[in-house]
Design a protein around this motif. Structure first.
Motif, PDB file in Angstrom:
ATOM      1  N   GLY A 180       0.877  -1.302  -0.055  1.00  0.00           N
ATOM      2  CA  GLY A 180       0.120  -0.065  -0.143  1.00  0.00           C
ATOM      3  C   GLY A 180       0.958   1.230  -0.114  1.00  0.00           C
ATOM      4  N   ALA A 181       0.377   2.301  -0.651  1.00  0.00           N
ATOM      5  CA  ALA A 181       0.784   3.519  -0.940  1.00  0.00           C
ATOM      6  C   ALA A 181       0.047   4.640  -1.021  1.00  0.00           C
ATOM      7  N   ILE A 182       0.266   5.850  -0.566  1.00  0.00           N
ATOM      8  CA  ILE A 182      -0.775   6.771  -0.586  1.00  0.00           C
ATOM      9  C   ILE A 182      -0.045   7.832  -1.646  1.00  0.00           C
ATOM     10  N   GLY A 183      -0.883   8.661  -2.700  1.00  0.00           N
ATOM     11  CA  GLY A 183      -0.668   9.568  -3.285  1.00  0.00           C
ATOM     12  C   GLY A 183      -0.317  10.936  -2.840  1.00  0.00           C
ATOM     13  N   MET A 184       0.669  11.633  -3.385  1.00  0.00           N
ATOM     14  CA  MET A 184       1.117  12.938  -2.667  1.00  0.00           C
ATOM     15  C   MET A 184       1.618  13.889  -3.944  1.00  0.00           C
ATOM     16  N   ALA A 185       1.598  15.023  -3.628  1.00  0.00           N
ATOM     17  CA  ALA A 185       2.395  16.095  -4.433  1.00  0.00           C
ATOM     18  C   ALA A 185       3.045  17.139  -3.472  1.00  0.00           C
ATOM     19  N   ALA A 186       4.227  17.404  -4.247  1.00  0.00           N
ATOM     20  CA  ALA A 186       5.291  18.443  -3.569  1.00  0.00           C
ATOM     21  C   ALA A 186       6.229  18.983  -4.762  1.00  0.00           C
ATOM     22  N   ASP A 187       6.435  20.153  -4.468  1.00  0.00           N
ATOM     23  CA  ASP A 187       7.405  20.813  -5.313  1.00  0.00           C
ATOM     24  C   ASP A 187       7.231  20.768  -6.919  1.00  0.00           C
ATOM     25  N   GLY A 188       6.045  20.533  -7.255  1.00  0.00           N
ATOM     26  CA  GLY A 188       5.479  20.650  -8.713  1.00  0.00           C
ATOM     27  C   GLY A 188       5.515  19.077  -9.114  1.00  0.00           C
ATOM     28  N   LYS A 189       5.811  18.384  -8.162  1.00  0.00           N
ATOM     29  CA  LYS A 189       5.788  16.668  -8.751  1.00  0.00           C
ATOM     30  C   LYS A 189       4.783  16.022  -7.987  1.00  0.00           C
ATOM     31  N   ARG A 190       4.660  14.844  -8.483  1.00  0.00           N
ATOM     32  CA  ARG A 190       3.462  13.882  -8.175  1.00  0.00           C
ATOM     33  C   ARG A 190       3.950  12.656  -7.714  1.00  0.00           C
ATOM     34  N   GLY A 191       3.550  11.838  -6.984  1.00  0.00           N
ATOM     35  CA  GLY A 191       4.032  10.535  -6.605  1.00  0.00           C
ATOM     36  C   GLY A 191       3.437   9.774  -5.402  1.00  0.00           C
ATOM     37  N   PHE A 192       4.023   9.093  -4.781  1.00  0.00           N
ATOM     38  CA  PHE A 192       3.570   8.615  -3.545  1.00  0.00           C
ATOM     39  C   PHE A 192       4.426   8.397  -2.371  1.00  0.00           C
ATOM     40  N   VAL A 193       3.997   8.093  -1.190  1.00  0.00           N
ATOM     41  CA  VAL A 193       4.890   7.815   0.005  1.00  0.00           C
ATOM     42  C   VAL A 193       4.084   6.658   0.700  1.00  0.00           C
ATOM     43  N   THR A 194       5.101   5.781   1.031  1.00  0.00           N
ATOM     44  CA  THR A 194       4.588   4.624   1.859  1.00  0.00           C
ATOM     45  C   THR A 194       5.531   4.223   2.917  1.00  0.00           C
ATOM     46  N   THR A 195       5.424   3.318   3.872  1.00  0.00           N
ATOM     47  CA  THR A 195       6.386   2.828   4.736  1.00  0.00           C
ATOM     48  C   THR A 195       6.400   1.414   4.841  1.00  0.00           C
TER      49      THR A 195
END
Length: 200
Positions: free
Chosen positions: A107-122
């Motif tokens: 599992g991962a969660i979508g995110m946006a930062a500094d003009g980019k999009r992606g995901f974060v997970t642990t």
């Protein structure tokens, strides 16, 4: 939201701090200066004991990888790219493959930062060790390849990451208590006629 999701959401603040970090960043309040290890940058994050390593990959959209490690051993991985259409808080299921082994349908969660999009997970606590021992990290969304990221010198980078966390987690030496001023010392001993405290 599951446990992975809640940890990933908490990690968004660290990721925002990590984007675009310079190797010449100032030393943190916990006395750890950002440093470069090959193509990686290791720096202190904005929380009390966490640190992160990051690497930029020269490809369409400019992929950025960030691995964060907190003082309690919690880790969080983020991968971002300006061309991706992931929406913040999207729930994702991704496969992560190392040179040996990996994590399927993670599992991962979508995110946006500094003009980019992606995901974060642990991941589990051993993830940084697997990351350090691998030469490549491949990410898939089902049958669709997401990224193939070289991890050259990741072992040295993770060692520096752990050093950073150790420095920031170490208890600070207590300030020595200020010595009490003598009761007979005037406020301004250089005054023309310094007032003295009278003994009772």
């Amino acid at each position: 939201m599951d446990r992975t999701g809640s940890r990933a959401t908490r990690a968004l603040l660290v990721v925002a701090c990590a984007i675009g970090v310079s190797a010449h960043a100032r030393a943190s309040a916990q006395e750890f200066a950002a440093r470069e290890v090959g193509d990686w940058t290791v720096a202190a994050s904005s929380d009390d004991t966490g640190c992160f390593l990051t690497r930029a990959y020269d490809r369409p959209g400019g992929t950025t990888l960030i691995l964060g490690l907190d003082g309690d051993g919690t880790n969080h991985l983020s991968v971002l790219n300006a061309n991706w259409s992931i929406k913040p808080k999207d729930q994702l299921s991704l496969d992560f493959r190392f040179s040996k082994g990996g994590y399927a349908k993670h599992g991962a969660i979508g995110m946006a930062a500094d003009g980019k999009r992606g995901f974060v997970t642990t991941f589990e606590a051993k993830f940084p060790a697997y990351f350090a021992a691998s030469k490549v990290l491949e990410i898939f969304r089902g049958d669709v390849p997401v990224e193939q990221l070289g991890l050259e010198q990741s072992g040295a980078a993770v060692a520096a990451l752990r050093d950073c966390v150790a420095v920031r987690s170490a208890p600070r030496a207590a300030e020595p208590p200020a010595k009490a001023r003598g009761t007979r010392i005037p406020v301004d001993p250089f005054a023309s006629d310094p007032p003295r405290k009278r003994k009772r």
